[in-house]
Write a protein that holds these residues in place. Sequence first.
Motif, PDB file in Angstrom:
ATOM      1  N   SER A 124      37.903 -60.306   6.217  1.00 43.94           N
ATOM      2  CA  SER A 124      38.116 -60.527   7.897  1.00 43.94           C
ATOM      3  C   SER A 124      35.895 -60.082   7.853  1.00 43.94           C
ATOM      4  O   SER A 124      35.936 -59.610   8.872  1.00 43.94           O
ATOM      5  N   ASP A 125      35.132 -61.004   7.122  1.00 42.14           N
ATOM      6  CA  ASP A 125      33.768 -60.070   6.884  1.00 42.14           C
ATOM      7  C   ASP A 125      32.754 -61.374   6.864  1.00 42.14           C
ATOM      8  O   ASP A 125      33.112 -62.180   5.929  1.00 42.14           O
ATOM      9  N   SER A 126      32.737 -61.702   8.009  1.00 46.75           N
ATOM     10  CA  SER A 126      31.847 -63.494   7.799  1.00 46.75           C
ATOM     11  C   SER A 126      30.092 -62.689   7.420  1.00 46.75           C
ATOM     12  O   SER A 126      29.485 -63.442   6.700  1.00 46.75           O
ATOM     13  N   SER A 127      30.274 -61.795   7.264  1.00 46.24           N
ATOM     14  CA  SER A 127      28.892 -61.282   6.615  1.00 46.24           C
ATOM     15  C   SER A 127      28.753 -60.294   5.145  1.00 46.24           C
ATOM     16  O   SER A 127      28.102 -59.879   4.318  1.00 46.24           O
ATOM     17  N   LEU A 128      29.796 -61.054   4.743  1.00 46.26           N
ATOM     18  CA  LEU A 128      30.158 -60.241   3.018  1.00 46.26           C
ATOM     19  C   LEU A 128      29.447 -60.680   2.362  1.00 46.26           C
ATOM     20  O   LEU A 128      28.616 -59.695   1.789  1.00 46.26           O
ATOM     21  N   ALA A 129      28.641 -61.719   2.380  1.00 48.32           N
ATOM     22  CA  ALA A 129      27.780 -62.721   1.098  1.00 48.32           C
ATOM     23  C   ALA A 129      26.713 -61.692   1.347  1.00 48.32           C
ATOM     24  O   ALA A 129      25.727 -61.463   0.453  1.00 48.32           O
ATOM     25  N   VAL A 146      24.416 -62.655  10.001  1.00 50.49           N
ATOM     26  CA  VAL A 146      23.689 -61.487   9.889  1.00 50.49           C
ATOM     27  C   VAL A 146      23.936 -60.585  10.903  1.00 50.49           C
ATOM     28  O   VAL A 146      24.347 -60.497  11.890  1.00 50.49           O
ATOM     29  N   PRO A 147      24.314 -59.185  10.204  1.00 53.92           N
ATOM     30  CA  PRO A 147      25.031 -57.845  10.676  1.00 53.92           C
ATOM     31  C   PRO A 147      24.068 -57.551  11.482  1.00 53.92           C
ATOM     32  O   PRO A 147      22.627 -57.655  11.583  1.00 53.92           O
ATOM     33  N   GLU A 148      24.634 -56.657  12.267  1.00 52.30           N
ATOM     34  CA  GLU A 148      23.961 -55.962  12.976  1.00 52.30           C
ATOM     35  C   GLU A 148      22.815 -54.444  12.767  1.00 52.30           C
ATOM     36  O   GLU A 148      21.984 -54.644  12.352  1.00 52.30           O
ATOM     37  N   ILE A 153      26.583 -58.311   0.272  1.00 50.39           N
ATOM     38  CA  ILE A 153      26.531 -58.473  -1.643  1.00 50.39           C
ATOM     39  C   ILE A 153      24.905 -59.085  -1.839  1.00 50.39           C
ATOM     40  O   ILE A 153      24.449 -58.032  -2.621  1.00 50.39           O
ATOM     41  N   GLY A 154      24.377 -59.650  -1.724  1.00 51.47           N
ATOM     42  CA  GLY A 154      23.070 -59.653  -2.387  1.00 51.47           C
ATOM     43  C   GLY A 154      22.401 -58.705  -1.475  1.00 51.47           C
ATOM     44  O   GLY A 154      21.715 -58.512  -2.456  1.00 51.47           O
ATOM     45  N   LYS A 155      22.436 -57.847  -0.597  1.00 49.63           N
ATOM     46  CA  LYS A 155      20.945 -56.863  -0.496  1.00 49.63           C
ATOM     47  C   LYS A 155      21.367 -55.748  -0.447  1.00 49.63           C
ATOM     48  O   LYS A 155      20.578 -55.049  -1.449  1.00 49.63           O
ATOM     49  N   ASN A 156      22.659 -55.174  -1.543  1.00 45.93           N
ATOM     50  CA  ASN A 156      23.180 -54.037  -2.076  1.00 45.93           C
ATOM     51  C   ASN A 156      23.118 -54.696  -3.534  1.00 45.93           C
ATOM     52  O   ASN A 156      24.059 -53.778  -4.352  1.00 45.93           O
ATOM     53  N   LEU A 157      23.306 -55.763  -3.776  1.00 45.16           N
ATOM     54  CA  LEU A 157      23.334 -56.317  -5.430  1.00 45.16           C
ATOM     55  C   LEU A 157      22.242 -55.268  -6.603  1.00 45.16           C
ATOM     56  O   LEU A 157      21.061 -55.228  -6.029  1.00 45.16           O
ATOM     57  N   ASN A 158      22.881 -54.722  -7.257  1.00 49.49           N
ATOM     58  CA  ASN A 158      21.725 -53.994  -8.247  1.00 49.49           C
ATOM     59  C   ASN A 158      21.109 -55.392  -9.085  1.00 49.49           C
ATOM     60  O   ASN A 158      20.944 -55.566 -10.340  1.00 49.49           O
ATOM     61  N   ILE A 159      19.515 -55.454  -8.729  1.00 51.16           N
ATOM     62  CA  ILE A 159      19.253 -56.093  -9.681  1.00 51.16           C
ATOM     63  C   ILE A 159      18.684 -55.716 -10.688  1.00 51.16           C
ATOM     64  O   ILE A 159      18.021 -56.739 -11.717  1.00 51.16           O
ATOM     65  N   GLY A 160      18.280 -54.758 -10.744  1.00 49.17           N
ATOM     66  CA  GLY A 160      17.439 -53.607 -11.825  1.00 49.17           C
ATOM     67  C   GLY A 160      18.754 -54.246 -13.617  1.00 49.17           C
ATOM     68  O   GLY A 160      18.449 -54.050 -14.139  1.00 49.17           O
ATOM     69  N   LYS A 161      19.828 -54.847 -12.741  1.00 47.43           N
ATOM     70  CA  LYS A 161      20.418 -55.689 -14.287  1.00 47.43           C
ATOM     71  C   LYS A 161      21.020 -57.112 -14.443  1.00 47.43           C
ATOM     72  O   LYS A 161      21.792 -56.965 -15.417  1.00 47.43           O
TER      73      LYS A 161
END
Length: 217
Positions: free
Chosen positions: A69-74, A180-182, A77-85
């Motif tokens: 129930s979250d249209s901002s899910l993706a 895009v969330p607030e 997830i992209g914003k919080n992805l641990n890109i260092g791994k």
Amino acid sequence: MKTIKNNSTKLVRIDLAIPFIDELKKRKVDYANALATLDLNEDRFSDPDLFISANNMYKLLENLADAASDSSLAICIGKNLNIGKWPLFVEAVHHSQTLTDFFVHFIQKSKSLSSTIKYTLSVDSETTIFKINRTLSPSVIPTQADSFYIGLFDNIFNNILSPDCDLAKIKFQVCDPSVVPESLSHLNVYKGDLQGTKIFFPTIWLQSPSINQKQYN
């Protein structure tokens, strides 16, 4: 649903959906039906050599967002992805002195992830556009697939660009900006078409020593 053990035409690696599955687990969301409607078995998601059709991947991501129930899910997830791994990202940073180096390496290595996406860098005197273009017409509106790139590249730019780069100059173009969330309303996001995501930024950044490598060495 058919899954295929090689990178044939119009296929996407199924393990790219793992961050979505992990996020729903973290939220204690029941996503069984989201997989069942596409005849998917979660046990097979960890196989990096397994591919599904691009349209089924788009459907899967939309199903998972509906389950949450979250249209901002993706985008979250992209914003919080641990890109260092993420090996592809870390390798690109290690081989880069400039943003041009980073994108060239990223584009060359990303082709192993999907046969449905063509990455290009379009440069003029003022503005550079990183294009994530689909090579097929999607059967559903790929809202989650597109918005993931907003979060991912906002994440990447925040981690690798030097403080001299004004992130407010970055613009994103996706099929559905309404997700895009607030919390990310400061991002410049505009409506595009169904053929992919575009990211605009100043060309001057390409050759400046803008890559921050310290935290990835």
